[in-house]
Enzyme design. Sequence first.
Site, PDB file in Angstrom:
ATOM      1  N   HIS A  44      21.830  83.152 -39.644  1.00  0.00           N
ATOM      2  CA  HIS A  44      20.573  82.803 -38.983  1.00  0.00           C
ATOM      3  C   HIS A  44      20.274  83.785 -37.851  1.00  0.00           C
ATOM      4  O   HIS A  44      21.007  83.850 -36.866  1.00  0.00           O
ATOM      5  CB  HIS A  44      20.691  81.374 -38.440  1.00  0.00           C
ATOM      6  CG  HIS A  44      19.457  80.815 -37.846  1.00  0.00           C
ATOM      7  ND1 HIS A  44      19.420  80.258 -36.596  1.00  0.00           N
ATOM      8  CD2 HIS A  44      18.193  80.707 -38.342  1.00  0.00           C
ATOM      9  CE1 HIS A  44      18.205  79.817 -36.339  1.00  0.00           C
ATOM     10  NE2 HIS A  44      17.437  80.080 -37.386  1.00  0.00           N
ATOM     11  N   GLU A  71      19.021  86.136 -42.073  1.00  0.00           N
ATOM     12  CA  GLU A  71      17.662  85.601 -41.944  1.00  0.00           C
ATOM     13  C   GLU A  71      17.024  86.215 -40.708  1.00  0.00           C
ATOM     14  O   GLU A  71      17.715  86.475 -39.712  1.00  0.00           O
ATOM     15  CB  GLU A  71      17.738  84.071 -41.820  1.00  0.00           C
ATOM     16  CG  GLU A  71      16.401  83.355 -41.731  1.00  0.00           C
ATOM     17  CD  GLU A  71      15.956  83.068 -40.302  1.00  0.00           C
ATOM     18  OE1 GLU A  71      14.849  82.525 -40.123  1.00  0.00           O
ATOM     19  OE2 GLU A  71      16.702  83.412 -39.339  1.00  0.00           O
ATOM     20  N   ASP A  73      12.910  86.780 -38.418  1.00  0.00           N
ATOM     21  CA  ASP A  73      11.550  86.299 -38.156  1.00  0.00           C
ATOM     22  C   ASP A  73      10.653  87.495 -37.858  1.00  0.00           C
ATOM     23  O   ASP A  73      11.031  88.373 -37.078  1.00  0.00           O
ATOM     24  CB  ASP A  73      11.536  85.370 -36.939  1.00  0.00           C
ATOM     25  CG  ASP A  73      12.533  84.230 -37.078  1.00  0.00           C
ATOM     26  OD1 ASP A  73      12.170  83.212 -37.664  1.00  0.00           O
ATOM     27  OD2 ASP A  73      13.676  84.368 -36.595  1.00  0.00           O
ATOM     28  N   HIS A  86      11.923  85.810 -32.883  1.00  0.00           N
ATOM     29  CA  HIS A  86      11.692  84.424 -33.281  1.00  0.00           C
ATOM     30  C   HIS A  86      10.558  83.758 -32.534  1.00  0.00           C
ATOM     31  O   HIS A  86       9.599  83.265 -33.126  1.00  0.00           O
ATOM     32  CB  HIS A  86      12.965  83.595 -33.102  1.00  0.00           C
ATOM     33  CG  HIS A  86      12.767  82.150 -33.416  1.00  0.00           C
ATOM     34  ND1 HIS A  86      12.404  81.218 -32.458  1.00  0.00           N
ATOM     35  CD2 HIS A  86      12.860  81.468 -34.596  1.00  0.00           C
ATOM     36  CE1 HIS A  86      12.287  80.030 -33.025  1.00  0.00           C
ATOM     37  NE2 HIS A  86      12.559  80.148 -34.318  1.00  0.00           N
ATOM     38  N   GLU A 154      11.432  85.442 -42.660  1.00  0.00           N
ATOM     39  CA  GLU A 154      10.475  84.392 -42.325  1.00  0.00           C
ATOM     40  C   GLU A 154       9.203  84.962 -41.710  1.00  0.00           C
ATOM     41  O   GLU A 154       9.261  85.697 -40.715  1.00  0.00           O
ATOM     42  CB  GLU A 154      11.080  83.379 -41.356  1.00  0.00           C
ATOM     43  CG  GLU A 154      10.083  82.273 -41.009  1.00  0.00           C
ATOM     44  CD  GLU A 154      10.613  81.224 -40.053  1.00  0.00           C
ATOM     45  OE1 GLU A 154       9.787  80.458 -39.509  1.00  0.00           O
ATOM     46  OE2 GLU A 154      11.836  81.168 -39.836  1.00  0.00           O
TER      47      GLU A 154
END
Length: 300
Positions: A44, A71, A73, A86, A154
């Site tokens: 993450h 992962e 953002d 993020h 994301e």
Amino acid sequence: MRHRTVVSTVVSTVVSALCGALALALPAQAATSGPSGHTIVFGHRGASAYAPENTLSSVQRAADLGTDWVENDVQRTRDGALVVIHDTTLARTTDVKRRYPRRSPWAVGSFTLAEIKKLDAGNWFAPRFRGERVPTLGEYLGRLDRTGQGLLLELKQPELYPGIEGQTLDVLGRAGWLDRRHLTRRLIVQSFNADALRTTHRLHPGVRTGFLGSPPVSQLTRYAAFSDAVNPPQGAVTAAYVAAVHRLMGPHGRRMRVDAWTVDSAAAALRLVKLRVDGIITNRPDVMERAVRPSAAEAA
């Protein structure tokens, strides 16, 4: 510029259709996340328990821990650059308040890339990371090319950045991330925004997608039209919910996945594995790897 974008979109659509057809001919596991059918561990924001989130140091730390997937953002600056961060504000993970004290609330989209590149994105986490910068998406992809990791990307609050879906695909394409190998083994795009995923699927049907959230079982069929996975918070995961998702086929003709977040305890990981989740998104990928992998004796 407009002409180039139109041409790029047309070419992308043709290539994606071909890639989608090729992907359907591959073994099912090749189009999921890993080669051996086990529960996939996604770091993450990298290995964010050990390095400042969404930075190149965090990616590298995850790689050093043996984490195959990370992962991140993606958001857009005022002058149109895509950066990996993020929060929609720069305040928590950079020194923007000190450097630009009068520009509250320090929204990512209100700063240029040059301004963001002046910020320290590491010292807040630990002094040894002082001087870490907010990476562009291109820089982030370049690091993953060196580590060989896959990316769960994301689109963060895409409603704030009209057109970011196509722009993200453009950056991915220029970096070589829309070829068959990446599409089937190394790239998934996710978002809490269903419209953004629909747009991504329409612009490039070959890209795998995941919806962040836990839609009611009665609505899952709608999501299967444009999403290959449903990625719920760990507290929403039940055996019945996982089974309901697994009964559906996603847009690439494969069983839909369930990737749960954000899971940091071994006990929680084991519970989710028993519920047959396909992936675990975690700040502590090393802890999760030890929790979900059987020992050699158990495997035998």
